[in-house]
Design a protein around this motif. Structure first.
Motif, PDB file in Angstrom:
ATOM      1  N   UNK A 169       0.423  -1.342   0.150  1.00  0.00           N
ATOM      2  CA  UNK A 169       0.007  -0.316  -0.003  1.00  0.00           C
ATOM      3  C   UNK A 169       0.877   0.928   0.019  1.00  0.00           C
ATOM      4  N   UNK A 170       0.455   2.283  -0.833  1.00  0.00           N
ATOM      5  CA  UNK A 170       1.201   3.715  -1.034  1.00  0.00           C
ATOM      6  C   UNK A 170       1.445   4.229   0.501  1.00  0.00           C
ATOM      7  N   UNK A 171       2.337   4.310   0.839  1.00  0.00           N
ATOM      8  CA  UNK A 171       2.108   5.697   2.048  1.00  0.00           C
ATOM      9  C   UNK A 171       3.755   6.693   2.124  1.00  0.00           C
ATOM     10  N   UNK A 172       3.452   7.567   2.187  1.00  0.00           N
ATOM     11  CA  UNK A 172       4.505   9.420   2.013  1.00  0.00           C
ATOM     12  C   UNK A 172       6.125   8.599   2.688  1.00  0.00           C
ATOM     13  N   UNK A 173       6.901   8.083   2.421  1.00  0.00           N
ATOM     14  CA  UNK A 173       8.607   7.905   3.152  1.00  0.00           C
ATOM     15  C   UNK A 173       9.118   9.232   2.482  1.00  0.00           C
ATOM     16  N   UNK A 174      10.004   8.763   3.523  1.00  0.00           N
ATOM     17  CA  UNK A 174      10.969  10.058   3.121  1.00  0.00           C
ATOM     18  C   UNK A 174      11.753   9.810   2.493  1.00  0.00           C
ATOM     19  N   UNK A 175      12.524  10.072   1.883  1.00  0.00           N
ATOM     20  CA  UNK A 175      12.955   9.709   0.387  1.00  0.00           C
ATOM     21  C   UNK A 175      14.540  10.387   0.380  1.00  0.00           C
ATOM     22  N   UNK A 176      15.380   9.386  -0.110  1.00  0.00           N
ATOM     23  CA  UNK A 176      16.682   9.874  -0.671  1.00  0.00           C
ATOM     24  C   UNK A 176      17.313   9.160  -1.879  1.00  0.00           C
ATOM     25  N   UNK A 177      18.268  10.310  -2.062  1.00  0.00           N
ATOM     26  CA  UNK A 177      18.617  10.348  -3.421  1.00  0.00           C
ATOM     27  C   UNK A 177      19.571   9.627  -3.082  1.00  0.00           C
ATOM     28  N   UNK A 178      20.377   7.526  -3.645  1.00  0.00           N
ATOM     29  CA  UNK A 178      21.592   8.793  -3.862  1.00  0.00           C
ATOM     30  C   UNK A 178      22.403   8.634  -5.330  1.00  0.00           C
ATOM     31  N   UNK A 179      23.843   9.379  -4.920  1.00  0.00           N
ATOM     32  CA  UNK A 179      24.577   9.531  -5.934  1.00  0.00           C
ATOM     33  C   UNK A 179      25.370   8.971  -5.937  1.00  0.00           C
ATOM     34  N   UNK A 180      26.323   8.615  -6.478  1.00  0.00           N
ATOM     35  CA  UNK A 180      26.610   7.774  -7.129  1.00  0.00           C
ATOM     36  C   UNK A 180      28.934   8.720  -6.857  1.00  0.00           C
ATOM     37  N   UNK A 181      29.722   7.897  -7.130  1.00  0.00           N
ATOM     38  CA  UNK A 181      30.899   8.094  -6.967  1.00  0.00           C
ATOM     39  C   UNK A 181      31.192   8.661  -9.186  1.00  0.00           C
ATOM     40  N   UNK A 182      33.168   8.734  -8.893  1.00  0.00           N
ATOM     41  CA  UNK A 182      33.379   8.500 -10.141  1.00  0.00           C
ATOM     42  C   UNK A 182      33.450   7.497 -10.930  1.00  0.00           C
ATOM     43  N   UNK A 183      32.873   5.922  -9.723  1.00  0.00           N
ATOM     44  CA  UNK A 183      32.680   5.000 -11.026  1.00  0.00           C
ATOM     45  C   UNK A 183      31.251   5.143 -11.865  1.00  0.00           C
ATOM     46  N   UNK A 184      30.570   6.295 -11.524  1.00  0.00           N
ATOM     47  CA  UNK A 184      29.714   6.727 -12.608  1.00  0.00           C
ATOM     48  C   UNK A 184      28.579   5.833 -12.355  1.00  0.00           C
TER      49      UNK A 184
ATOM     50  N   UNK B 114       3.242   9.111  -2.973  1.00  0.00           N
ATOM     51  CA  UNK B 114       4.244   7.641  -2.206  1.00  0.00           C
ATOM     52  C   UNK B 114       5.818   8.746  -1.769  1.00  0.00           C
ATOM     53  N   UNK B 115       6.033   9.626  -1.482  1.00  0.00           N
ATOM     54  CA  UNK B 115       7.194  10.543  -1.887  1.00  0.00           C
ATOM     55  C   UNK B 115       7.123  11.304  -0.822  1.00  0.00           C
ATOM     56  N   UNK B 116       7.815  11.949   0.773  1.00  0.00           N
ATOM     57  CA  UNK B 116       7.322  12.941   1.473  1.00  0.00           C
ATOM     58  C   UNK B 116       8.680  14.145   0.935  1.00  0.00           C
ATOM     59  N   UNK B 117       8.326  14.861   0.327  1.00  0.00           N
ATOM     60  CA  UNK B 117      10.149  15.745  -0.221  1.00  0.00           C
ATOM     61  C   UNK B 117      10.206  16.634   0.872  1.00  0.00           C
ATOM     62  N   UNK B 118       9.512  16.758   1.563  1.00  0.00           N
ATOM     63  CA  UNK B 118      10.097  17.514   2.853  1.00  0.00           C
ATOM     64  C   UNK B 118      10.800  16.376   3.610  1.00  0.00           C
ATOM     65  N   UNK B 119      10.988  15.726   3.661  1.00  0.00           N
ATOM     66  CA  UNK B 119      12.081  15.041   4.108  1.00  0.00           C
ATOM     67  C   UNK B 119      12.891  14.106   3.371  1.00  0.00           C
ATOM     68  N   UNK B 120      13.727  15.125   2.813  1.00  0.00           N
ATOM     69  CA  UNK B 120      14.948  14.661   1.080  1.00  0.00           C
ATOM     70  C   UNK B 120      15.717  14.552   1.976  1.00  0.00           C
ATOM     71  N   UNK B 121      16.622  13.675   1.505  1.00  0.00           N
ATOM     72  CA  UNK B 121      18.071  12.944   2.057  1.00  0.00           C
ATOM     73  C   UNK B 121      19.206  12.649   0.990  1.00  0.00           C
ATOM     74  N   UNK B 122      20.323  13.216   0.597  1.00  0.00           N
ATOM     75  CA  UNK B 122      21.190  12.552  -0.271  1.00  0.00           C
ATOM     76  C   UNK B 122      22.318  11.646   0.495  1.00  0.00           C
ATOM     77  N   UNK B 123      22.473  10.572   0.011  1.00  0.00           N
ATOM     78  CA  UNK B 123      23.625   9.140   0.268  1.00  0.00           C
ATOM     79  C   UNK B 123      25.011   8.978  -0.640  1.00  0.00           C
ATOM     80  N   UNK B 124      25.540   9.287  -0.473  1.00  0.00           N
ATOM     81  CA  UNK B 124      26.531   9.736  -1.746  1.00  0.00           C
ATOM     82  C   UNK B 124      28.060   9.215  -1.284  1.00  0.00           C
ATOM     83  N   UNK B 125      28.574   9.413  -2.268  1.00  0.00           N
ATOM     84  CA  UNK B 125      30.398   8.801  -1.542  1.00  0.00           C
ATOM     85  C   UNK B 125      31.604   9.639  -2.607  1.00  0.00           C
ATOM     86  N   UNK B 126      32.468  10.568  -2.273  1.00  0.00           N
ATOM     87  CA  UNK B 126      33.289  10.187  -3.455  1.00  0.00           C
ATOM     88  C   UNK B 126      32.949  11.764  -3.539  1.00  0.00           C
ATOM     89  N   UNK B 127      33.128  11.532  -5.696  1.00  0.00           N
ATOM     90  CA  UNK B 127      32.618  12.738  -6.116  1.00  0.00           C
ATOM     91  C   UNK B 127      31.408  12.790  -6.399  1.00  0.00           C
TER      92      UNK B 127
END
Length: 340
Positions: free
Chosen positions: A62-77, A142-155
Motif C-alpha cells: 500500500x502506498x504511503x508517504x516515505x522519507x526520500x533518499x537520493x543516491x549519488x554515485x562517485x567517479x565510477x559513474x 508516495x514520496x515525502x519531499x519535505x524529508x529528503x536526504x542525499x546518500x553519496x560517496x567520493x565525487x
C-alpha cells in the motif's frame, strides 16, 4: 577483540576503544537482524520520466508517504551505487532514488560506457538537476519531499555537499569520503587542456574549482598513479584558489554525517572531512563525523568482511572494521534526521 569509535563534542572521532567482539555494535546487530527479516520483502522499482536510468526503490504494498533518499554515485559513474544501496535503504523504510548522472567514457582506451546517453566526462556536471528531479517527483504521493536526504560517496559526496549548500530543502546528507572543495573536471576532452574545466556547474555556469597537478600524467600511469598526491599537490600549488573553490558547507543548516579514512589513497578525505567540520563548527553548526585513522576509501555499507582495495588505501581489516562501526551509526543518523 575489535574496536569502536569515540566521538568528541564536535562530532569527530578522536580514538578507538577495544571491545570484545561478542559485545560489539549492538545497534548494527539489531539492524542486520531487521534486514534479514525484511530480505524477503518485495521491492518495487519504477523509472522517473525525464531522468534516464533513474529508478525509485521502495517496498511493495500500500502506498504511503516515505522519507526520500537520493543516491549519488562517485567517479565510477553508472548505477552501481544505486543498485547496491537502493534496495537496502528501501528495506529500512525509505523511498530511495538511484540517480545516475555520469557514465565514464574513455573511447578506445576503455570499455564502452554503461549509459552512452549520459555525460561521459566528469565535466560541468549539473548540480541543479536535483531541483529538476524534485519538481518531477512532486506528484508522486508516495514520496515525502519535505524529508529528503542525499546518500553519496567520493565525487558523489562532493556533488551532495555542493547541492546542500544551495538548496534549503535538503534535510539530511550522508557523505562518504567527502571533499571540502570543488575539484577540476576530467574526461577525454580535458586530456590536453588540464586545469581548464570544473567538475560541476550550477544553473549553466561552471563552479570555481581547484586544479590538479599531473592528472594527465596520472592517466598515463594507470594504477600506478598517486591520485592523492595529484589532489594534494594541486591544492598546494594554488592557495589563491582555495577560497573560491571551497564548498560553502556553513550555508547548509541540515543534518550532516561524514565518514572518512586518514589512509584514503584516492584523495585526502580525512583532512577534508575535518575542514568541513571546522567550517560548520565556526558557524555554530553540528556535524557528525567518523574519521578512521587506519582506513581508506572503501567505507560505504555495513560489510564486516575484509576485502582488497589497493587503490583506495587502508588495510582490508581496518576498512572492514570502519564499515562495521560506521553503518549502524549511519542508519541511526538517517532515522533521526528523516523519520518522524
Amino acid at each position: 577483540m575489535s574496536s569502536f569509535s569515540v566521538i568528541d563534542r564536535r562530532g569527530v572521532v578522536i580514538g578507538l576503544i577495544a571491545a570484545p567482539a561478542a559485545a560489539l555494535f549492538p545497534a548494527m546487530a539489531m539492524a542486520m537482524a531487521r534486514a534479514q527479516r525484511a530480505v524477503g520483502d518485495a521491492i518495487a522499482e519504477a523509472p522517473i520520466a525525464g531522468f534516464p536510468h533513474a529508478i525509485i526503490y521502495r517496498l511493495a504494498g500500500p502506498a504511503r508517504r516515505l522519507p526520500t533518499i537520493v543516491i549519488l554515485p562517485g567517479a565510477e559513474g553508472g548505477d552501481g551505487a544505486g543498485r547496491r544501496f537502493g534496495p537496502i535503504l528501501a528495506r529500512l523504510g525509505y523511498a530511495t532514488i538511484s540517480l545516475p548522472y555520469y557514465s565514464q567514457a574513455w573511447g578506445e582506451h576503455a570499455p564502452p560506457p554503461q549509459f552512452p546517453d549520459l555525460p561521459g566526462s566528469f565535466v560541468d556536471i549539473r548540480v541543479d538537476q536535483l531541483a529538476r528531479l524534485r519538481v518531477a517527483l512532486k506528484n508522486d504521493h508516495g514520496l515525502d519531499l519535505d524529508r529528503l536526504g542525499l546518500f553519496a560517496g567520493s565525487k558523489g559526496a562532493e556533488f551532495a555537499l555542493i547541492a546542500a549548500s544551495r538548496y534549503p530543502w535538503i534535510r539530511s546528507v550522508v557523505a562518504y569520503a567527502p571533499s571540502d572543495l570543488v575539484w577540476e573536471g576530467w574526461g577525454l576532452e580535458t586530456f590536453e587542456a588540464e586545469g581548464t574545466r570544473s567538475s560541476f556547474s550550477f544553473e549553466g555556469k561552471p563552479l570555481p574549482f581547484m586544479p590538479y597537478r599531473g592528472f594527465s600524467e596520472g592517466l598515463l600511469a594507470g594504477p600506478a598513479a598517486d591520485l592523492r598526491a595529484i589532489h594534494e599537490n594541486g591544492r598546494a600549488d594554488h592557495p589563491e584558489r582555495e577560497a573560491t573553490a571551497c564548498i560553502p558547507v556553513e550555508r547548509y543548516r541540515g543534518a550532516l554525517m561524514l565518514v572518512a579514512g586518514d589512509r584514503d589513497r584516492l584523495w585526502n578525505s580525512g583532512r577534508m572531512a575535518r575542514s568541513i567540520v571546522a567550517a560548520r563548527h565556526a558557524a555554530g553548526l553540528k556535524t557528525e563525523a567518523l574519521i578512521y585513522p587506519d582506513a581508506g576509501h572503501d567505507l560505504a555499507g555495513g560489510s564486516a568482511e575484509p576485502r582488497e582495495d589497493p587503490r583506495g588505501g587502508g588495510s582490508p581489516i581496518a576498512n572492514a572494521q570502519a564499515r562495521a562501526d560506521a553503518w549502524p551509526k549511519v542508519v541511526a543518523f538517517l532515522k533521526r534526521s528523516l523519520r518522524p
